[in-house]
Design an enzyme around this catalytic site. Sequence first.
Site, PDB file in Angstrom:
ATOM      1  N   GLU A   1      -7.624  17.941   6.247  1.00  0.00           N
ATOM      2  CA  GLU A   1      -6.146  17.099   5.658  1.00  0.00           C
ATOM      3  C   GLU A   1      -4.997  18.060   4.803  1.00  0.00           C
ATOM      4  OE1 GLU A   1      -7.070  12.230   7.164  1.00  0.00           O
ATOM      5  OE2 GLU A   1      -7.927  13.350   4.822  1.00  0.00           O
TER       6      GLU A   1
ATOM      7  N   ASP B   1     -11.768  15.236   3.663  1.00  0.00           N
ATOM      8  CA  ASP B   1     -11.905  14.396   3.969  1.00  0.00           C
ATOM      9  C   ASP B   1     -13.389  13.699   3.796  1.00  0.00           C
ATOM     10  OD1 ASP B   1     -11.612  11.728   5.366  1.00  0.00           O
ATOM     11  OD2 ASP B   1     -11.587  12.991   7.511  1.00  0.00           O
TER      12      ASP B   1
ATOM     13  N   TRP C   1      -4.190  -0.153   4.402  1.00  0.00           N
ATOM     14  CA  TRP C   1      -3.803   0.592   4.498  1.00  0.00           C
ATOM     15  C   TRP C   1      -3.286   0.629   6.221  1.00  0.00           C
ATOM     16  CZ3 TRP C   1      -4.107   3.177   9.572  1.00  0.00           C
ATOM     17  CH2 TRP C   1      -3.647   4.859   9.169  1.00  0.00           C
TER      18      TRP C   1
ATOM     19  N   ASP D   1      -0.050   8.785   0.868  1.00  0.00           N
ATOM     20  CA  ASP D   1      -0.046  10.117   0.286  1.00  0.00           C
ATOM     21  C   ASP D   1       1.522  10.863   0.314  1.00  0.00           C
ATOM     22  OD1 ASP D   1      -2.670  10.544   1.887  1.00  0.00           O
ATOM     23  OD2 ASP D   1      -2.204  11.452   3.445  1.00  0.00           O
TER      24      ASP D   1
ATOM     25  N   TRP E   1       2.900   9.615  10.421  1.00  0.00           N
ATOM     26  CA  TRP E   1       1.774  10.488   9.506  1.00  0.00           C
ATOM     27  C   TRP E   1       2.152  11.182   9.033  1.00  0.00           C
ATOM     28  CZ3 TRP E   1      -3.560   9.988  11.475  1.00  0.00           C
ATOM     29  CH2 TRP E   1      -4.337   8.016  11.890  1.00  0.00           C
ATOM     30  N   SER E   2       0.981  11.915   7.398  1.00  0.00           N
ATOM     31  CA  SER E   2       2.054  12.773   6.743  1.00  0.00           C
ATOM     32  C   SER E   2       2.516  14.039   7.428  1.00  0.00           C
ATOM     33  CB  SER E   2       0.825  12.997   5.541  1.00  0.00           C
ATOM     34  OG  SER E   2       0.212  11.892   5.243  1.00  0.00           O
TER      35      SER E   2
ATOM     36  N   GLN F   1       3.578   8.044   2.726  1.00  0.00           N
ATOM     37  CA  GLN F   1       3.068   7.339   3.609  1.00  0.00           C
ATOM     38  C   GLN F   1       3.165   5.377   2.950  1.00  0.00           C
ATOM     39  OE1 GLN F   1       0.970   8.444   6.512  1.00  0.00           O
ATOM     40  NE2 GLN F   1       3.288   9.642   6.285  1.00  0.00           N
TER      41      GLN F   1
ATOM     42  N   TRP G   1       0.449  -0.909  -0.139  1.00  0.00           N
ATOM     43  CA  TRP G   1      -0.020  -0.080  -0.112  1.00  0.00           C
ATOM     44  C   TRP G   1       0.585   1.376  -0.139  1.00  0.00           C
ATOM     45  CZ3 TRP G   1      -4.890   1.458  -0.113  1.00  0.00           C
ATOM     46  CH2 TRP G   1      -5.259   2.782   0.534  1.00  0.00           C
ATOM     47  N   MET G   2       0.018   2.513  -0.653  1.00  0.00           N
ATOM     48  CA  MET G   2       0.969   3.579  -1.184  1.00  0.00           C
ATOM     49  C   MET G   2       0.001   4.855  -0.861  1.00  0.00           C
ATOM     50  SD  MET G   2       3.487   5.338  -3.642  1.00  0.00           S
ATOM     51  CE  MET G   2       2.750   4.787  -4.575  1.00  0.00           C
TER      52      MET G   2
END
Length: 584
Positions: free
Chosen positions: A246, A282, A90, A66, A125-126, A82, A63-64
């Site tokens: 986001e 979001d 995810w 952001d 996270w991002s 990510q 999984w990839m």
Amino acid sequence: MTKEVCSNIGLWLLLTLLIGNYVVNLEASHHVYKRLTQSTNTKSPSVNQPYRTGFHFQPPKNWMNDPNGPMIYKGIYHLFYQWNPKGAVWGNIVWAHSTSTDLINWDPHPPAIFPSAPFDINGCWSGSATILPNGKPVILYTGIDPKNQQVQNIAEPKNLSDPYLREWKKSPLNPLMAPDAVNGINASSFRDPTTAWLGQDKKWRVIIGSKIHRRGLAITYTSKDFLKWEKSPEPLHYDDGSGMWECPDFFPVTRFGSNGVETSSFGEPNEILKHVLKISLDDTKHDYYTIGTYDRVKDKFVPDNGFKMDGTAPRYDYGKYYASKTFFDSAKNRRILWGWTNESSSVEDDVEKGWSGIQTIPRKIWLDRSGKQLIQWPVREVERLRTKQVKNLRNKVLKSGSRLEVYGVTAAQADVEVLFKVRDLEKADVIEPSWTDPQLICSKMNVSVKSGLGPFGLMVLASKNLEEYTSVYFRIFKARQNSNKYVVLMCSDQSRSSLKEDNDKTTYGAFVDINPHQPLSLRALIDHSVVESFGGKGRACITSRVYPKLAIGKSSHLFAFNYGYQSVDVLNLNAWSMNSAQIS
């Protein structure tokens, strides 16, 4: 592959095994659950990979989502993203890391940031990268702490002499910014710090996405030393009713020309610059932007007339596109935009093929001369992959109901540019006053529905007998009866893209702010399971994910078509087969 790259891959795999032993699972909605379920897939990817892309960035497996912290350092482009080292869904998120000299061919490195301390033990996270005045890059990112609170942390390179920035260290001062009873920040909605900018008072500013009830907002923090941060009394901007903001992004653009502007620049004088605030909503999973003025004294963003930072704002891309991030490319004086494109296939299919998610081709982005919208165009470097050009498709007439097949090109992996000229604009149908949603119009008036002018455009990833195809096309409407004003609609219709039933086949649409008296341009980057379309020289962009069963590889075809009642001229059509990029 160099010895150095082989060594990097070995370290990457070793870290993957180590990380996989203790990183917790998190759900894709960014909710953290105390009772976690197994959502990883450890089996090898399927050998049959008809949907894996040839020149879009994606890791070898898993999984990839952001794009994070894109930057250029010592002549090397860096992309963090990510990534789940354990499966094609995810969870277990780390900052994977790749580098490039041209934004197209990429070498992997071990993950740069992964859970290792209380301030990020439940996830990394991002975030974004900032280049300090001394040339040192630093990363601000969101960590998930033991209480599942979202906090902001800093990391910096261990070795500044290494242009590949292969090792990173976290500050013992982390977390630098955290929710508490005093600041009243929503601990479950406080994430994705931007690239910071330096004000004229020598203080750094950064914004972080958040929400309070239904109010979406960009919280501002300031700092003198990039380590001790203070929350500002007021957000940079907010909107009631839009929900969680986001992956915010905030950057200046010049009003004249297409050159990029460094993030901390304010121009001399300030009037030559505008600012762009972009958010990823979001609630809708789309990226929206507004153009306006940054009040440096009040630390406030003021949208220009006609702009509102909510779901009515213009979008970077009207298709499958989210969590985008820009950076200033100081080597070529341009601003580059990255964006994540998720799959439209089922989770079961993703697990079977062993991967999920790609990044779109990086785009140069700048302000249109009108000052009312942004223009996007694939970076020039992607044109180096062009080969086997189809030429001399000029001045062809597409009569009503006709198709023109483009031979001599590898249609499953291609770059196509076409220029249309419309005849008899007065024959356009009148658009209904209630037709304000372009996606809804495209869905109701799919490619099989004739109108006065359109649909006309391209059929891509098409099977020989058109059992499958994805159509990207224009329609032109009169704004009202007896009017000389027109509305140009661009659609990407996936409804016939695959015989497989359980894919998302949403049809996308956008209005294009162009004059239909002038030739209409359309470009499509076609790469097996993704179609990136650019209408009006980048004034409207639509990215689609499609998974044909018949139109794969050499069985894929490409057509120009016109299904409208009036004839349309093809002034020029160029198509190239595309070589594959070197992406490890």
